[in-house]
Design a protein around this motif. Structure first.
Motif, short mmCIF file in Angstrom:
data_model
loop_
_atom_site.label_atom_id
_atom_site.label_comp_id
_atom_site.label_asym_id
_atom_site.label_seq_id
_atom_site.Cartn_x
_atom_site.Cartn_y
_atom_site.Cartn_z
N LEU A 51 -33.77 8.80 -26.53
CA LEU A 51 -33.80 9.42 -25.21
C LEU A 51 -33.77 8.37 -24.09
CD1 LEU A 51 -34.24 11.90 -23.34
CD2 LEU A 51 -36.70 11.57 -23.70
N PHE A 52 -32.90 8.63 -23.12
CA PHE A 52 -32.85 7.82 -21.90
C PHE A 52 -32.89 8.79 -20.72
CE2 PHE A 52 -30.63 5.58 -25.21
CZ PHE A 52 -31.03 4.26 -25.08
N GLN A 53 -33.67 8.46 -19.71
CA GLN A 53 -33.68 9.26 -18.49
C GLN A 53 -33.16 8.41 -17.34
OE1 GLN A 53 -37.78 11.16 -18.70
NE2 GLN A 53 -36.49 12.95 -18.35
N ARG A 54 -32.25 8.99 -16.57
CA ARG A 54 -31.51 8.24 -15.56
C ARG A 54 -31.05 9.19 -14.46
NH1 ARG A 54 -25.79 6.50 -15.17
NH2 ARG A 54 -25.69 4.35 -14.43
N GLU A 55 -31.15 8.75 -13.23
CA GLU A 55 -30.69 9.58 -12.10
C GLU A 55 -29.19 9.85 -12.24
OE1 GLU A 55 -32.21 11.08 -9.75
OE2 GLU A 55 -34.24 10.24 -9.90
N PHE A 56 -28.81 11.07 -11.91
CA PHE A 56 -27.40 11.46 -11.99
C PHE A 56 -26.68 11.09 -10.69
CE2 PHE A 56 -23.92 14.42 -11.30
CZ PHE A 56 -23.28 14.44 -12.54
N THR A 57 -25.56 10.38 -10.83
CA THR A 57 -24.70 10.11 -9.68
C THR A 57 -23.41 10.91 -9.79
OG1 THR A 57 -23.85 8.15 -10.83
CG2 THR A 57 -25.63 7.81 -9.25
N ASN A 58 -22.74 10.78 -10.93
CA ASN A 58 -21.57 11.61 -11.22
C ASN A 58 -21.36 11.62 -12.72
OD1 ASN A 58 -19.51 9.44 -12.00
ND2 ASN A 58 -20.13 8.73 -9.96
N PHE A 59 -20.48 12.49 -13.20
CA PHE A 59 -20.32 12.68 -14.63
C PHE A 59 -19.74 11.45 -15.33
CE2 PHE A 59 -20.48 17.07 -13.10
CZ PHE A 59 -21.34 17.64 -14.03
N SER A 60 -18.75 10.83 -14.74
CA SER A 60 -18.13 9.67 -15.38
C SER A 60 -19.13 8.52 -15.54
CB SER A 60 -16.92 9.20 -14.57
OG SER A 60 -15.90 10.18 -14.58
N ASP A 61 -19.88 8.25 -14.49
CA ASP A 61 -20.87 7.17 -14.54
C ASP A 61 -21.94 7.46 -15.58
OD1 ASP A 61 -22.17 4.73 -13.35
OD2 ASP A 61 -23.73 6.21 -12.96
N GLN A 62 -22.41 8.69 -15.62
CA GLN A 62 -23.48 9.05 -16.57
C GLN A 62 -22.97 8.96 -18.01
OE1 GLN A 62 -26.32 9.18 -15.37
NE2 GLN A 62 -27.66 10.77 -16.16
N LYS A 63 -21.74 9.39 -18.23
CA LYS A 63 -21.20 9.35 -19.59
C LYS A 63 -20.88 7.93 -20.03
CE LYS A 63 -19.59 14.08 -20.15
NZ LYS A 63 -18.51 14.97 -20.62
N ASN A 64 -20.40 7.11 -19.12
CA ASN A 64 -20.14 5.72 -19.48
C ASN A 64 -21.44 4.99 -19.82
OD1 ASN A 64 -17.32 5.61 -19.37
ND2 ASN A 64 -17.32 5.27 -17.17
N PHE A 65 -22.52 5.33 -19.13
CA PHE A 65 -23.82 4.76 -19.46
C PHE A 65 -24.23 5.16 -20.88
CE2 PHE A 65 -28.43 5.27 -19.83
CZ PHE A 65 -28.87 4.00 -19.51
N ALA A 66 -24.00 6.43 -21.21
CA ALA A 66 -24.34 6.90 -22.56
C ALA A 66 -23.54 6.15 -23.62
CB ALA A 66 -24.08 8.40 -22.66
N ILE A 67 -22.26 5.92 -23.36
CA ILE A 67 -21.42 5.18 -24.31
C ILE A 67 -21.99 3.79 -24.55
CG2 ILE A 67 -19.16 4.10 -24.63
CD1 ILE A 67 -17.93 6.52 -23.20
N GLN A 68 -22.47 3.15 -23.51
CA GLN A 68 -23.03 1.81 -23.64
C GLN A 68 -24.25 1.77 -24.55
OE1 GLN A 68 -23.84 0.55 -19.62
NE2 GLN A 68 -21.69 0.59 -19.01
N GLN A 69 -24.95 2.90 -24.67
CA GLN A 69 -26.16 2.93 -25.49
C GLN A 69 -25.86 3.18 -26.97
OE1 GLN A 69 -28.41 1.92 -23.38
NE2 GLN A 69 -26.90 2.41 -21.79
N ALA A 70 -24.64 3.58 -27.27
CA ALA A 70 -24.29 3.93 -28.66
C ALA A 70 -24.29 2.69 -29.54
CB ALA A 70 -22.93 4.61 -28.69
N SER A 71 -24.83 2.82 -30.74
CA SER A 71 -24.92 1.71 -31.68
C SER A 71 -23.67 1.57 -32.54
CB SER A 71 -26.13 1.90 -32.61
OG SER A 71 -27.33 2.02 -31.88
#
Length: 260
Positions: free
Chosen positions: A53-73
């Motif tokens: 789980l990561f909690q992060r302020e939402f700015t826009n969908f692309s930014d939030q999804k790219n952040f999620a990709i960075q966390q993938a192992s």
């Protein structure tokens, strides 16, 4: 078998989160990026041991999804939405495709669109698809899209045969609210392009959107729901320019106050 990261972004997805997490049992890890939900989304997610789980302020969908990709192992990623259900046939196809050492770097998945628990076979939804399975090293969401985000794949894109179930909204008002949030983000995109709205944007484009969904894309064959969907999408187009105009008005007001 190559390992898989299942990704999801959430905000108040209490009614959908359990179904998603159950569907994602194929994954070796589940990355959940939440925008500080106020319902039971986090409480439910924490009961699943695979969830990171990561909690992060939402700015826009692309930014939030790219952040999620960075966390993938792992290299292989699935990125479905919380209101999408992965049938067993699609899940099996995903696993077999990855296992086969495919030469493709990303895969489109077609979606079966539900509105008020009714399948819409037309209304512009008949060819609805999105990239949902891809390699981490070859794909990112385009940064210039704040809404209706698109994957930019540096490689080969293919498609899967089986469809997912896309459960949209149980009421017209719920769907209208979602489209309104999209219109606001789209207005911000248009402001960055310095577009100035005029009669064409306020009147012609919404009318054409309705005509496109209801007539050209055979929305009338979906009955009452087809009309409602077509009307909501037309209103959404008009709203984006209303919001864009408000952005310009706010900027002009700030300039006046600054020079006063």
């Amino acid at each position: 078998m190559q390992k898989i990261s299942a990704l999801l972004i959430t905000y108040n997805e209490e009614k959908n989160i359990k179904r998603f997490l159950d569907d994602a049992d194929y994954a070796d890890e589940i990355i959940l990026v939440d925008s500080y939900s106020t319902d039971r989304t986090i409480e439910i997610a924490k009961t699943y041991p695979k969830v990171k789980l990561f909690q992060r302020e939402f700015t826009n969908f692309s930014d939030q999804k790219n952040f999620a990709i960075q966390q993938a192992s792992y290299e292989w990623i699935t990125f479905f939405d919380a209101d999408e259900h992965i049938p067993a046939s699609l899940k099996e196809e995903i696993l077999n495709t990855i296992k086969s050492n495919t030469s493709a770097d990303a895969y489109y998945v077609y979606r079966k669109f539900y509105f008020k628990n009714k399948v819409l076979n037309y209304s512009g939804m008949q060819n609805d698809k999105a990239i949902r399975v891809f390699k981490k090293s070859k794909n990112r969401y385009k940064n210039n899209r704040l809404v209706h985000e698109l994957i930019q794949c540096d490689g080969v894109v293919s498609k899967l045969r089986n469809k997912l179930d896309h459960y949209t909204y149980s009421s017209s008002e719920e769907y209208r609210n979602k489209l309104t949030s999209y219109s606001k983000l789209r207005a911000q995109e248009l402001r960055m392009k310095n577009l100035k709205p005029n009669f064409f944007h306020f009147q012609v484009k919404p009318a054409y959107r309705f005509f496109n969904h209801y007539i050209l894309r055979l929305g009338f064959l979906d009955g009452k729901e087809g009309y409602v969907i077509s009307k909501l999408h037309a209103d959404s187009v008009k709203n984006r320019y209303v919001f864009l105009n408000k952005i310009y008005e706010a900027e002009a007001s700030q300039l006046i106050n600054k020079n006063a």
